[in-house]
Design a protein around this motif. Sequence first.
Motif, PDB file in Angstrom:
ATOM      1  N   ARG B  18       0.823  -1.224   0.000  1.00 28.64           N
ATOM      2  CA  ARG B  18       0.000   0.000   0.000  1.00 28.64           C
ATOM      3  C   ARG B  18       0.850   1.264   0.000  1.00 28.64           C
ATOM      4  O   ARG B  18       0.352   2.361  -0.232  1.00 28.64           O
ATOM      5  N   ILE B  19       2.134   1.101   0.327  1.00 27.71           N
ATOM      6  CA  ILE B  19       3.018   2.260   0.468  1.00 27.71           C
ATOM      7  C   ILE B  19       3.714   2.495  -0.868  1.00 27.71           C
ATOM      8  O   ILE B  19       4.667   1.812  -1.212  1.00 27.71           O
ATOM      9  N   ILE B  25       4.546   9.489   4.321  1.00 29.67           N
ATOM     10  CA  ILE B  25       4.310   8.496   5.376  1.00 29.67           C
ATOM     11  C   ILE B  25       4.790   9.034   6.716  1.00 29.67           C
ATOM     12  O   ILE B  25       5.962   9.406   6.861  1.00 29.67           O
ATOM     13  N   ASP B 167      -0.259  10.927   3.899  1.00 28.33           N
ATOM     14  CA  ASP B 167      -1.083   9.945   3.184  1.00 28.33           C
ATOM     15  C   ASP B 167      -1.292   8.708   4.043  1.00 28.33           C
ATOM     16  O   ASP B 167      -2.356   8.104   4.026  1.00 28.33           O
ATOM     17  N   ILE B 168      -0.244   8.333   4.759  1.00 28.41           N
ATOM     18  CA  ILE B 168      -0.290   7.110   5.555  1.00 28.41           C
ATOM     19  C   ILE B 168       0.401   7.344   6.896  1.00 28.41           C
ATOM     20  O   ILE B 168       1.470   7.970   6.938  1.00 28.41           O
ATOM     21  N   LEU B 170       2.100   5.004   9.747  1.00 31.44           N
ATOM     22  CA  LEU B 170       2.583   3.623   9.833  1.00 31.44           C
ATOM     23  C   LEU B 170       3.257   3.404  11.177  1.00 31.44           C
ATOM     24  O   LEU B 170       4.197   4.110  11.517  1.00 31.44           O
ATOM     25  N   GLU B 199      -4.930   7.606   5.834  1.00 24.77           N
ATOM     26  CA  GLU B 199      -5.143   6.239   6.295  1.00 24.77           C
ATOM     27  C   GLU B 199      -4.012   5.782   7.198  1.00 24.77           C
ATOM     28  O   GLU B 199      -2.926   6.350   7.180  1.00 24.77           O
ATOM     29  N   THR B 200      -4.316   4.777   7.994  1.00 25.74           N
ATOM     30  CA  THR B 200      -3.355   4.291   8.969  1.00 25.74           C
ATOM     31  C   THR B 200      -3.170   2.801   8.783  1.00 25.74           C
ATOM     32  O   THR B 200      -4.159   2.060   8.693  1.00 25.74           O
ATOM     33  N   ILE B 201      -1.920   2.376   8.694  1.00 24.56           N
ATOM     34  CA  ILE B 201      -1.658   0.944   8.619  1.00 24.56           C
ATOM     35  C   ILE B 201      -0.716   0.558   9.756  1.00 24.56           C
ATOM     36  O   ILE B 201       0.199   1.293  10.105  1.00 24.56           O
ATOM     37  N   SER B 229      -6.834   1.334   8.305  1.00 21.69           N
ATOM     38  CA  SER B 229      -7.116   0.721   6.999  1.00 21.69           C
ATOM     39  C   SER B 229      -6.663  -0.725   6.912  1.00 21.69           C
ATOM     40  O   SER B 229      -7.271  -1.518   6.209  1.00 21.69           O
TER      41      SER B 229
END
Lengths: 248, 282
Positions: B18-19, B25, B167-168, B170, B199-201, B229
């Motif tokens: 996804r990255i 990030i 965007d993310i 992490l 979003e968060t992963i 996410s």
Amino acid sequence: MDIARTELLIAAIARLLDGCRTIAIGNSSPIPGSAALLLRARTGGATRVLMLGSVKHNAFTDGARELFDCAAQGRIDAFFLGGGQIDGEANINLVGVGEHPRWQQRFPGSFGSAYLYYLIPRVILFREEHTPRVLVPKVDFVSAPGISPPEVYRRGGPAALVTGRCVFDFDRDRRRFRLASIHPGETADSIRVHTGFDYDAPADVPVTPPPEPRDLDLLRGRVAGEIAETYPRFARELFGAARISAAE
Amino acid sequence: MAYDRLMQPVPLDDLAARIKPGLLIAIPPDYSGVSVAATRALVARGATGLRFLAVPTSGIQIDILIGAGCVAELEAAAVTLGEQGLAPRFTAAIKAGSIVMRDTTCPAVHAALQASEKGVPFMPLRGLIGSDILAHRPDWRLGDNPFVPVGANRADPIVFLPAIRPDIALFHAAMADREGNVWVGRRRELVTMAHAAKETIVTVEKIVDDSLLADEASAAGTLPALYVSAIAEAPRGAWPLGLAGVYPADTDALAGYAEAARTEAGFRAWLDRFLDAPSAAA
């Protein structure tokens, strides 16, 4: 590690913290951290210590921003900053030597200095290396300025600079350091030779006093166990494993 | 919680997929739950062109990513290996000019993320005036406090920081439940990161059966699935860094990294071992 010298520095810093109610300690600060814990032990817990990187000696629960919000509200009395370079007006450089952006020598970065230096009343600069390479006439990059023009909101700033050779006070009106005490083994001349900036010095400079016996007892006992949680390597070298496990 | 959908954990590699190049990030500092497991997956995929925001500092994670050629840009208040000294691959990249570095200060990162949490375009912050950090940040603005009392004889200059919307986000955490709620305890900067990011992963030590929101004590330290996410299970996923309350940092392994990464060849050899057998590296 020079054990006697390190204990002397801790005692000297603890003296500069006298009267503080709440002391915050940033990352990578085992000697300032030990000094703050010594003061807490000496005051029977009346002095509060918030040590980043610690779980047991850090009461913050709102994440990394809480220290900064507390500082802006005036809840923190004292803090420590260092510098790859420090100049005679107490400007500090935590970014690099040479020119932006491809530094000859790159340091880690400014951390919270560009904010905390303005807001915490008593900021003590601490840098063990005392050479013309570190104590320069003018820093190559100002991470945080020692003084600000009157229109800039500023309730804090430098109070002193502690090095491996001496203690300087900072006079905010004169914008200059003043030699306050020299550690055993140094002379007024040796300090002058190793300092890259100009400063004031009285005719007779006192010698930095050694730690009081009761402070040494606290340091090698309770404080050794407390600091070992965050700085195990430092504590082992300074106090030895036996003292740490006895204190814990 | 019968009405909440369940979140299936994904394989680590799917999470890393996804990255994508160009994304921003957000990553936490070394003491706060760094997903070294996802870092390894990113390197293994040969990720390039990534932009990172350290919240507010980073250490071995960004050093590995820089050394492996994954990083195009970095914004950070500091990069350091702490007791192990300077971050060698970061330092080498600055000298070589191979990454774009934006220096900042810790509270500026937190404040800019808080602006995104609130959905406002900027946040004012004290300090900064007279710092060369400000001089090198054309995206920051020096303005005036609009609330200075009428008739006051002086202005009150203050710096305005644009909101940062990663965007993310992490990170690594101790546990998640089957609904995708993630327990972060007192590491609230992870919550700020997740609120601010699109979003968060997350990688976690384990997935638990009971809902983390069912109990008042655990709910207070929980990031709700609303923000999350994707989750991958990665036991010891912060190693060689520690995870507060779960395991301490492996200081021997960190010292081994600091030593090896002093040279490009040493770093490459370390990286090969790290990709080969993560728990045996260094």
